[in-house]
Design a protein around this motif. Structure first.
Motif, PDB file in Angstrom:
ATOM      1  N   GLU A  62       0.859  -1.025   0.101  1.00  0.00           N
ATOM      2  CA  GLU A  62      -0.202  -0.423   0.096  1.00  0.00           C
ATOM      3  C   GLU A  62       1.125   1.454   0.099  1.00  0.00           C
ATOM      4  O   GLU A  62       0.501   2.544  -0.852  1.00  0.00           O
ATOM      5  CB  GLU A  62      -0.863  -0.273   1.087  1.00  0.00           C
ATOM      6  CG  GLU A  62      -1.884   1.249   1.106  1.00  0.00           C
ATOM      7  CD  GLU A  62      -2.544   1.326   0.176  1.00  0.00           C
ATOM      8  OE1 GLU A  62      -3.256   2.736   0.066  1.00  0.00           O
ATOM      9  OE2 GLU A  62      -3.429   0.389  -0.877  1.00  0.00           O
ATOM     10  N   ARG A  63       2.110   1.166   0.847  1.00  0.00           N
ATOM     11  CA  ARG A  63       2.979   2.331   1.048  1.00  0.00           C
ATOM     12  C   ARG A  63       3.796   2.682  -0.852  1.00  0.00           C
ATOM     13  O   ARG A  63       3.681   3.702  -0.949  1.00  0.00           O
ATOM     14  CB  ARG A  63       4.295   1.754   1.705  1.00  0.00           C
ATOM     15  CG  ARG A  63       3.635   1.722   3.449  1.00  0.00           C
ATOM     16  CD  ARG A  63       4.289   1.827   3.920  1.00  0.00           C
ATOM     17  NE  ARG A  63       4.090   1.556   5.449  1.00  0.00           N
ATOM     18  CZ  ARG A  63       5.092   0.430   6.211  1.00  0.00           C
ATOM     19  NH1 ARG A  63       6.322   0.042   5.837  1.00  0.00           N
ATOM     20  NH2 ARG A  63       4.181   0.932   7.632  1.00  0.00           N
ATOM     21  N   ALA A  64       4.240   1.300  -1.373  1.00  0.00           N
ATOM     22  CA  ALA A  64       4.352   1.339  -2.535  1.00  0.00           C
ATOM     23  C   ALA A  64       3.435   2.168  -3.565  1.00  0.00           C
ATOM     24  O   ALA A  64       3.888   3.260  -5.064  1.00  0.00           O
ATOM     25  CB  ALA A  64       5.050   0.373  -3.293  1.00  0.00           C
ATOM     26  N   ARG A  65       2.185   1.701  -3.966  1.00  0.00           N
ATOM     27  CA  ARG A  65       1.106   2.010  -4.347  1.00  0.00           C
ATOM     28  C   ARG A  65       0.592   3.639  -4.371  1.00  0.00           C
ATOM     29  O   ARG A  65       0.983   4.814  -5.351  1.00  0.00           O
ATOM     30  CB  ARG A  65      -0.161   1.563  -4.225  1.00  0.00           C
ATOM     31  CG  ARG A  65      -1.033   1.915  -4.910  1.00  0.00           C
ATOM     32  CD  ARG A  65      -2.624   1.212  -4.882  1.00  0.00           C
ATOM     33  NE  ARG A  65      -3.068   1.765  -3.475  1.00  0.00           N
ATOM     34  CZ  ARG A  65      -4.045   2.810  -3.214  1.00  0.00           C
ATOM     35  NH1 ARG A  65      -3.912   3.343  -4.635  1.00  0.00           N
ATOM     36  NH2 ARG A  65      -4.558   3.655  -2.302  1.00  0.00           N
ATOM     37  N   ILE A  66       1.206   4.098  -2.882  1.00  0.00           N
ATOM     38  CA  ILE A  66       1.110   5.831  -2.842  1.00  0.00           C
ATOM     39  C   ILE A  66       1.991   6.622  -3.807  1.00  0.00           C
ATOM     40  O   ILE A  66       1.849   7.605  -4.078  1.00  0.00           O
ATOM     41  CB  ILE A  66       1.049   6.164  -1.276  1.00  0.00           C
ATOM     42  CG1 ILE A  66      -0.483   4.963  -0.942  1.00  0.00           C
ATOM     43  CG2 ILE A  66       0.224   7.225  -0.825  1.00  0.00           C
ATOM     44  CD1 ILE A  66      -1.129   5.482   0.292  1.00  0.00           C
ATOM     45  N   LEU A  67       3.125   5.986  -2.949  1.00  0.00           N
ATOM     46  CA  LEU A  67       3.911   6.586  -3.516  1.00  0.00           C
ATOM     47  C   LEU A  67       4.248   6.431  -5.298  1.00  0.00           C
ATOM     48  O   LEU A  67       4.782   7.679  -5.913  1.00  0.00           O
ATOM     49  CB  LEU A  67       5.680   5.946  -2.998  1.00  0.00           C
ATOM     50  CG  LEU A  67       5.809   5.946  -1.433  1.00  0.00           C
ATOM     51  CD1 LEU A  67       7.352   5.393  -0.838  1.00  0.00           C
ATOM     52  CD2 LEU A  67       6.068   7.865  -1.021  1.00  0.00           C
ATOM     53  N   ASP A  68       3.972   5.466  -5.631  1.00  0.00           N
ATOM     54  CA  ASP A  68       4.046   5.892  -7.275  1.00  0.00           C
ATOM     55  C   ASP A  68       2.976   6.118  -7.811  1.00  0.00           C
ATOM     56  O   ASP A  68       3.590   7.155  -8.535  1.00  0.00           O
ATOM     57  CB  ASP A  68       3.459   4.047  -7.504  1.00  0.00           C
ATOM     58  CG  ASP A  68       3.011   3.710  -9.344  1.00  0.00           C
ATOM     59  OD1 ASP A  68       4.050   4.276  -9.771  1.00  0.00           O
ATOM     60  OD2 ASP A  68       2.502   3.408  -9.492  1.00  0.00           O
TER      61      ASP A  68
END
Length: 494
Positions: A62-68
């Motif tokens: 989820e963190r990766a999705r937000i940063l992307d």
């Protein structure tokens, strides 16, 4: 022509010249996510790298999705963290657990690329004017309790305060909070201090120094040097432990602001410029005008007692350190008392579980190294000690030698229990020892039954393992929960 290092030197507040900076954020944990998010918001070109690709549906995913979505580039796998990327890099922001010899960080050092920790980044993300001052705390043991006591005191003084850093809340979240704080109580680990260079605390404290994380730092001296960085640049007061020679030496060696004072805390009667204990009173001879001839009452031992018959000595020491930092910030004596009365310790830190069969049961699963266990054992006259786990190479001879006179018996658990057993044979040969080899979920039920069989009426059964927990449990909290549940089943006759 302005180079990368000149530009970085000018990044001293959140509205500085951040846009277009090229940064690598090492690690997609809590602090890495907070760092990447803050940098992206300021127009920085961010590459986030992590050795592990997030599992589908996980928090990291989820963190990766937000940063992307925010525009970060992400790279995973051993290759991603084996060195610097081929594209130009101005700055690396590292998570605190990454060792200096990790290949990417070593490559940055070899290439002359600046490495900051998330604490250093947080300091440079404060507002240009009117930023909340930091009251910083480090030490081998007691940091979290001291920071939380300090926060309670600051709030009792009517200040909008929070605790952050190694205590759980990323410092960047506290610094960038939309409703600014008046003051921030900051817990700093040796890892975080290693990667920090420009922090200027209002007041700072090192509670104690004992061997820990030597594998990360390379030696006890390097570990202590990292801890000593907590004092660098301090404005008002460097708080040290009178009973700990290391902390005094670190203060003497610190480069501080003009007029900064060295303030000691002691469990004995305080000398000049110290806080200490007189009878049952926590007394201040540091922040009173007539300190040569008088002291101010801050609180009593009863104010710290909670559910226990008496506060443990290291809890009193933590309270004195917290009080010293608060007083350095100008907090009145009444707020110190009210804050300490309101303080509620976190679970698994000298937590009273209850009395079963005329025996007290105490959960200090947070005592994950010998220094912490020593402090815990010293608080009680007669103890059945539950110990063991992952010692991480720590020497337990001094611990066992010092505790021998307190021990009614010992119940050993965990992978490295033989090292404690051998130390007991050397230094406490007459103390009965029960070795629990089980590692299944029912092991703690056997532990508490064996402990009860060793105890006399009025004794304390103390879980203070002196070791990490991951050989049998997810973490020290799970170990403490298992102990508490087993005691409750014992009380219910199950």
């Amino acid at each position: 022509m302005t180079g990368p290092s000149d530009r970085l030197a000018g990044l001293t507040h959140r509205d500085a010249d951040w846009p277009g900076l090229r940064a690598v954020v090492a690690g997609l944990g809590i602090s890495g996510f907070a760092a990447a998010d803050a940098l992206l918001e300021r127009g920085v070109d961010v590459l986030v790298v992590d050795a592990r690709e997030p599992a589908e549906g996980s928090v990291m995913a989820e963190r990766a999705r937000i940063l992307d979505i925010l525009g970060a580039r992400l790279a995973y796998g051993e290759e991603a963290v084996a060195g610097l990327p081929p594209t130009p890099v101005d700055l690396v922001v590292t998570s605190p657990g990454w060792r200096p010899d990790q290949p990417l960080l070593r490559a940055a050092a070899d290439a002359g690329v600046t490495v900051w920790g998330e604490v250093e980044l947080a300091w440079r993300m404060r507002t240009r004017e009117g930023a909340a001052p930091w009251l910083t705390v480090t030490g081998t043991n007691g940091k979290t309790t001291t920071v939380q006591m300090l926060t309670s005191i600051l709030r009792a003084a009517g200040l909008r305060a929070t605790s952050a850093g190694n205590v759980g809340t990323p410092l960047l979240e506290a610094v960038l909070h939309p409703e600014p704080f008046d003051v921030i109580a900051v817990e700093l680990s040796s890892f975080q201090l290693h990667w920090s260079s420009s922090i200027v605390p209002r007041a700072s404290a090192c509670l104690n120094i004992a061997p820990d994380h030597v594998d990360w730092h390379g030696s006890l001296e390097e570990y202590a040097r990292a801890k000593g960085k907590v004092y660098a640049g301090t404005e008002v007061a460097c708080v040290y432990n009178v009973e700990d020679e290391w902390t005094r030496r670190l203060v003497e060696d610190a480069d501080v602001r003009e007029g900064c004072r060295a303030i000691g805390f002691t469990l004995g009667i305080p000398g000049l410029s110290q806080l200490g204990v007189v009878d049952d009173v926590l007394a201040d001879r540091a922040f009173v005008e007539e300190r040569r001839t008088s002291a101010a009452e801050l609180a009593t031992l009863d104010d710290l007692r909670g559910d226990a018959p008496a506060p443990a000595p290291h809890l009193v020491a933590n309270a004195l350190a917290a009080a010293a930092l608060a007083r350095a910030h100008g907090v009145p004596t009444g707020a110190v008392r009210d804050g300490l009365r309101a303080f509620v310790p976190e679970p698994h830190r000298i937590a009273e579980v209850g009395t079963v069969a005329a025996v007290r049961w105490v959960d200090d699963s947070k005592a994950t190294n010998p220094h912490a266990a020593r402090a815990s054992l010293a608080a009680y006259e007669h103890v059945v000690w539950v110990a063991g786990g992952l010692l991480k190479g720590a020497d337990v001879d001094d611990l066992v030698r010092g505790a021998a006179d307190h021990l009614r018996g010992v119940v050993l658990i965990g992978r490295d229990r033989s090292a404690i057993s051998e130390a007991l044979a050397r230094h406490a040969p007459d103390v009965p020892v029960v070795d629990v080899a089980r590692t299944d979920t029912g092991a703690m039920d056997q532990v508490v039954r064996e402990a009860l069989a060793l105890a006399h009426a009025g004794d304390v059964v103390l879980l203070a393992p002196a070791a990490a927990s991951m050989d049998m449990f997810a973490d020290y909290g799970a170990r403490g929960d298992a102990f508490v549940s087993a005691v409750h089943r014992l009380a219910a006759g199950e």
